[in-house]
Design a protein around this motif. Structure first.
Motif, PDB file in Angstrom:
ATOM      1  N   ALA A  86      24.702   4.604  36.672  1.00 33.78           N
ATOM      2  CA  ALA A  86      25.965   4.904  36.012  1.00 33.78           C
ATOM      3  C   ALA A  86      26.645   3.647  35.470  1.00 33.78           C
ATOM      4  CB  ALA A  86      26.908   5.618  36.985  1.00 33.78           C
ATOM      5  N   GLY A  87      26.386   2.522  36.097  1.00 31.41           N
ATOM      6  CA  GLY A  87      26.979   1.267  35.643  1.00 31.41           C
ATOM      7  C   GLY A  87      26.049   0.440  34.783  1.00 31.41           C
ATOM      8  N   GLY A  88      24.932   1.032  34.335  1.00 33.11           N
ATOM      9  CA  GLY A  88      23.960   0.301  33.518  1.00 33.11           C
ATOM     10  C   GLY A  88      24.495  -0.009  32.126  1.00 33.11           C
ATOM     11  N   HIS A  89      23.762  -0.830  31.417  1.00 30.83           N
ATOM     12  CA  HIS A  89      24.170  -1.279  30.093  1.00 30.83           C
ATOM     13  C   HIS A  89      23.829  -0.213  29.063  1.00 30.83           C
ATOM     14  CE1 HIS A  89      23.915  -4.089  26.494  1.00 30.83           C
ATOM     15  NE2 HIS A  89      25.123  -4.295  26.979  1.00 30.83           N
ATOM     16  N   ASN A  90      24.721   0.002  28.096  1.00 32.20           N
ATOM     17  CA  ASN A  90      24.515   1.078  27.121  1.00 32.20           C
ATOM     18  C   ASN A  90      23.752   0.657  25.871  1.00 32.20           C
ATOM     19  OD1 ASN A  90      26.377  -0.438  25.733  1.00 32.20           O
ATOM     20  ND2 ASN A  90      28.001   1.109  25.753  1.00 32.20           N
ATOM     21  N   GLY A  91      23.300  -0.585  25.836  1.00 36.94           N
ATOM     22  CA  GLY A  91      22.520  -1.045  24.688  1.00 36.94           C
ATOM     23  C   GLY A  91      23.348  -1.682  23.597  1.00 36.94           C
ATOM     24  N   SER A  92      24.657  -1.808  23.803  1.00 40.85           N
ATOM     25  CA  SER A  92      25.487  -2.459  22.792  1.00 40.85           C
ATOM     26  C   SER A  92      25.309  -3.968  22.865  1.00 40.85           C
ATOM     27  CB  SER A  92      26.960  -2.088  23.001  1.00 40.85           C
ATOM     28  OG  SER A  92      27.421  -2.576  24.246  1.00 40.85           O
ATOM     29  N   GLY A  93      25.727  -4.642  21.804  1.00 39.90           N
ATOM     30  CA  GLY A  93      25.574  -6.095  21.739  1.00 39.90           C
ATOM     31  C   GLY A  93      24.525  -6.480  20.717  1.00 39.90           C
ATOM     32  N   LEU A  94      24.625  -7.671  20.180  1.00 36.84           N
ATOM     33  CA  LEU A  94      23.688  -8.117  19.149  1.00 36.84           C
ATOM     34  C   LEU A  94      22.262  -8.151  19.698  1.00 36.84           C
ATOM     35  CD1 LEU A  94      25.697 -10.992  17.433  1.00 36.84           C
ATOM     36  CD2 LEU A  94      25.342  -8.656  16.616  1.00 36.84           C
ATOM     37  N   THR A 145      18.581  -9.206  20.874  1.00 39.63           N
ATOM     38  CA  THR A 145      18.132 -10.377  21.619  1.00 39.63           C
ATOM     39  C   THR A 145      16.719 -10.721  21.179  1.00 39.63           C
ATOM     40  OG1 THR A 145      17.085  -9.123  23.400  1.00 39.63           O
ATOM     41  CG2 THR A 145      19.465  -9.516  23.579  1.00 39.63           C
ATOM     42  N   SER A 146      16.149 -11.713  21.798  1.00 41.66           N
ATOM     43  CA  SER A 146      14.752 -12.073  21.525  1.00 41.66           C
ATOM     44  C   SER A 146      13.796 -11.350  22.462  1.00 41.66           C
ATOM     45  CB  SER A 146      14.569 -13.596  21.655  1.00 41.66           C
ATOM     46  OG  SER A 146      15.343 -14.274  20.685  1.00 41.66           O
ATOM     47  N   ASN A 147      14.315 -10.389  23.193  1.00 36.91           N
ATOM     48  CA  ASN A 147      13.489  -9.616  24.107  1.00 36.91           C
ATOM     49  C   ASN A 147      12.404  -8.876  23.330  1.00 36.91           C
ATOM     50  OD1 ASN A 147      12.643  -7.371  25.855  1.00 36.91           O
ATOM     51  ND2 ASN A 147      14.298  -8.040  27.190  1.00 36.91           N
ATOM     52  N   ALA A 148      11.181  -8.915  23.841  1.00 39.75           N
ATOM     53  CA  ALA A 148      10.054  -8.309  23.133  1.00 39.75           C
ATOM     54  C   ALA A 148      10.199  -6.808  22.972  1.00 39.75           C
ATOM     55  CB  ALA A 148       8.749  -8.621  23.875  1.00 39.75           C
ATOM     56  N   GLY A 149      10.959  -6.180  23.858  1.00 40.89           N
ATOM     57  CA  GLY A 149      11.103  -4.736  23.782  1.00 40.89           C
ATOM     58  C   GLY A 149      12.291  -4.264  22.972  1.00 40.89           C
ATOM     59  N   ASN A 150      13.048  -5.207  22.374  1.00 41.34           N
ATOM     60  CA  ASN A 150      14.231  -4.863  21.597  1.00 41.34           C
ATOM     61  C   ASN A 150      13.846  -4.055  20.357  1.00 41.34           C
ATOM     62  OD1 ASN A 150      17.170  -6.937  21.189  1.00 41.34           O
ATOM     63  ND2 ASN A 150      16.900  -4.852  20.467  1.00 41.34           N
ATOM     64  N   PHE A 151      14.588  -2.991  20.068  1.00 42.87           N
ATOM     65  CA  PHE A 151      14.429  -2.268  18.814  1.00 42.87           C
ATOM     66  C   PHE A 151      14.485  -3.272  17.668  1.00 42.87           C
ATOM     67  CE2 PHE A 151      16.055   0.087  15.179  1.00 42.87           C
ATOM     68  CZ  PHE A 151      15.347   1.284  15.222  1.00 42.87           C
ATOM     69  N   MET A 152      13.613  -3.111  16.686  1.00 39.62           N
ATOM     70  CA  MET A 152      13.486  -4.106  15.619  1.00 39.62           C
ATOM     71  C   MET A 152      14.471  -3.822  14.486  1.00 39.62           C
ATOM     72  SD  MET A 152       9.389  -4.933  15.437  1.00 39.62           S
ATOM     73  CE  MET A 152       8.850  -3.246  15.112  1.00 39.62           C
ATOM     74  N   PHE A 153      15.670  -4.371  14.607  1.00 41.17           N
ATOM     75  CA  PHE A 153      16.632  -4.334  13.505  1.00 41.17           C
ATOM     76  C   PHE A 153      16.247  -5.437  12.529  1.00 41.17           C
ATOM     77  CE2 PHE A 153      19.058  -2.418  16.982  1.00 41.17           C
ATOM     78  CZ  PHE A 153      19.645  -1.329  16.345  1.00 41.17           C
ATOM     79  N   GLU A 210      27.009  -2.241  18.140  1.00 41.74           N
ATOM     80  CA  GLU A 210      27.045  -1.027  18.935  1.00 41.74           C
ATOM     81  C   GLU A 210      25.690  -0.688  19.555  1.00 41.74           C
ATOM     82  OE1 GLU A 210      28.940   2.037  20.828  1.00 41.74           O
ATOM     83  OE2 GLU A 210      29.856   0.491  19.568  1.00 41.74           O
ATOM     84  N   PHE A 211      24.598  -0.964  18.825  1.00 42.41           N
ATOM     85  CA  PHE A 211      23.271  -0.519  19.263  1.00 42.41           C
ATOM     86  C   PHE A 211      22.238  -1.648  19.378  1.00 42.41           C
ATOM     87  CE2 PHE A 211      25.180   3.108  17.025  1.00 42.41           C
ATOM     88  CZ  PHE A 211      24.982   4.135  17.926  1.00 42.41           C
ATOM     89  N   GLY A 212      22.637  -2.886  19.158  1.00 43.72           N
ATOM     90  CA  GLY A 212      21.686  -3.974  18.961  1.00 43.72           C
ATOM     91  C   GLY A 212      20.715  -4.235  20.087  1.00 43.72           C
TER      92      GLY A 212
END
Length: 443
Positions: A24-32, A34-42, A417-419
């Motif tokens: 319930a307290g997890g991160h909602n995916g907002s924020g610019l 990152t360089s994380n390999a699993g990040n959605f590719m914007f 919002e979704f970064g």
């Protein structure tokens, strides 16, 4: 006392230890991003088309016409300023590959060094609507061999690059060059179309093979135009029915998906041999494959009873058309290009594309990335580069003076919002790794 009273007494009223890890307290995916390999590719892209017109006498190099060669550091800095980590970037094949085995890397080395310095992940676009003068055009059967040599040279020179689009929009390349008579060979024949298409698909496959030799974990983002023609006739014409099947043909050959009998006969009637067909059907190319769909409202057209063609702008939209492609190939998806030519309408168009992506993901289709194309305004794309009119198409995140257009802020708002969402929901446990591609099929 109720169970809830006991829980509150022992653990408090919410904000429990552990909830921050996806509870319930997890991160909602907002924020610019990152360089994380699993990040959605914007992503964004820098328009890099370079076809020839006027019987090969004029080269339409959009990198030159839009000032990128002189302002590449500034342009790449704008990608960074946007908060984007991924860039569809085209190396100008026609000017780099001077002759068999001879390459001019001067500009490519400068640009690639800056991309690396800025920490941007490039999706290298290696053939974008044109070929070197010495190859001629897409009717040349030696194209796959020469292009494969270029791809290998790129993979060896930039071993840190993992993502590639070997041949951009194969269907569009072949149709406009071989059938519509606008670019390159400027033919207006079915045979010209099929010849260009089979050579481009073969070039993509062999280039992919050479990349995989040197980067066995390569990710291939095939960018293809998502098309559809609506015909307002009680009995649709055979031509429209065929065209709505031909839109799949480049991906059918690329992904070894047998086309319909009608399309197969059309190909055989126009020069595809049985041996060539069997070669295409041998299997998908190596590496990790992503099906990129480019969607502009002008990709979707309405044919009126009197034969006139009107741009329909978003009748089915990216969601419905891409769903057709996904159900045909069952490949991971990326929205690899979109824009509108009217700067004031661009933010709403961007929102519509993003809503479609969210819906597609919620419906269980793995959409791994999104691209606003392009970073900078384009020139003469409203007439498909057919003439040199120097008309500015106001479709960039930035204008030709490198000033932001309204869509730049709209994209930044989406990124905030979704970064930090992952390429697929719960993708943290399935992040893209550097393991070699190995499995031939997915089960």
């Amino acid at each position: 006392m109720t169970f809830l009273s006991h829980i509150k007494r022992h653990f408090g009223d919410g904000n429990y230890d552990g909830d921050q890890f996806g509870g319930a307290g997890g991160h909602n995916g907002s924020g610019l991003p990152t360089s994380n390999a699993g990040n959605f590719m914007f992503a964004t892209g820098i328009e890099c088309s370079y076809p020839t017109i006027q019987n090969g006498t004029v080269r339409r190099d959009q990198l030159r016409e839009c000032g990128h060669y002189d302002r590449y550091k500034e342009d790449l800095g704008l990608v960074k300023e946007m908060g984007l980590k991924v860039l569809r970037y085209g190396l100008p094949y026609y000017s780099i590959h001077k002759s068999p085995g001879k390459f001019d890397w001067e500009f490519a080395d400068l640009a690639m060094a800056e991309i690396k310095r800025l920490g941007i992940t490039p999706i290298l676009d290696l053939l974008h609507f044109g070929v070197p003068d010495w190859i001629g055009n897409f009717q040349n059967p030696e194209l796959p061999v020469h292009f494969a040599d270029f791809c290998e040279a790129v993979a060896k020179r930039y071993p840190w690059v993992r993502y590639y689009t070997p041949v951009n929009e194969i269907y569009v390349t072949a149709r406009i060059s071989g059938k519509d008579g606008v670019w390159n060979e400027q033919l207006k024949t079915d045979k010209g179309f099929i010849t260009a298409l089979k050579h481009c698909v073969a070039a993509s496959i062999m280039g992919n093979q050479q990349i995989a030799k040197h980067r066995n974990d390569c990710v291939i983002v095939q960018s293809e135009s998502a098309e559809y023609i609506h015909e307002l006739c009680a009995t649709p014409s055979a031509e429209t029915t065929l065209n709505n099947e031909l839109r799949f043909l480049s991906l059918d050959l690329l992904y070894a998906n047998p086309p319909s009998s009608t399309v197969a006969m059309y190909m055989m009637d126009n020069g595809l041999t049985r041996a060539e067909y069997d070669w295409f059907m041998a299997g998908k190319p190596p590496g990790y494959q992503i099906m990129g769909n480019d969607y502009y409202g002008r990709n979707e057209r309405i044919k009126l009873p009197d034969g006139r063609i009107e741009t329909s702008m978003d009748v089915l939209g990216w969601y419905e058309i891409t769903r057709d492609y996904y159900e045909r190939y069952h490949m991971p998806v990326m929205h690899t290009e979109t824009n509108v030519f009217e700067a004031d309408q661009a933010p709403v168009w961007l929102y519509k594309q993003w809503v479609s992506i969210l819906r597609m993901r919620r419906d269980g289709v793995p959409v791994l990335g999104f691209t606003w194309y392009s970073l900078i305004d384009q020139i003469d794309w409203d007439i498909q580069l057919a003439e040199v009119k120097n008309h500015v198409n106001e479709c960039g995140l930035f204008d030709l003076d490198r000033k932001p257009r309204p869509v730049a802020q709209a994209y930044k708002d989406i990124l905030k919002e979704f970064g930090q969402i992952t390429i697929v929901p719960y993708g943290e446990m399935l992040e893209m790794t550097d393991q070699p591609a190995r499995l031939k099929v997915n089960v």
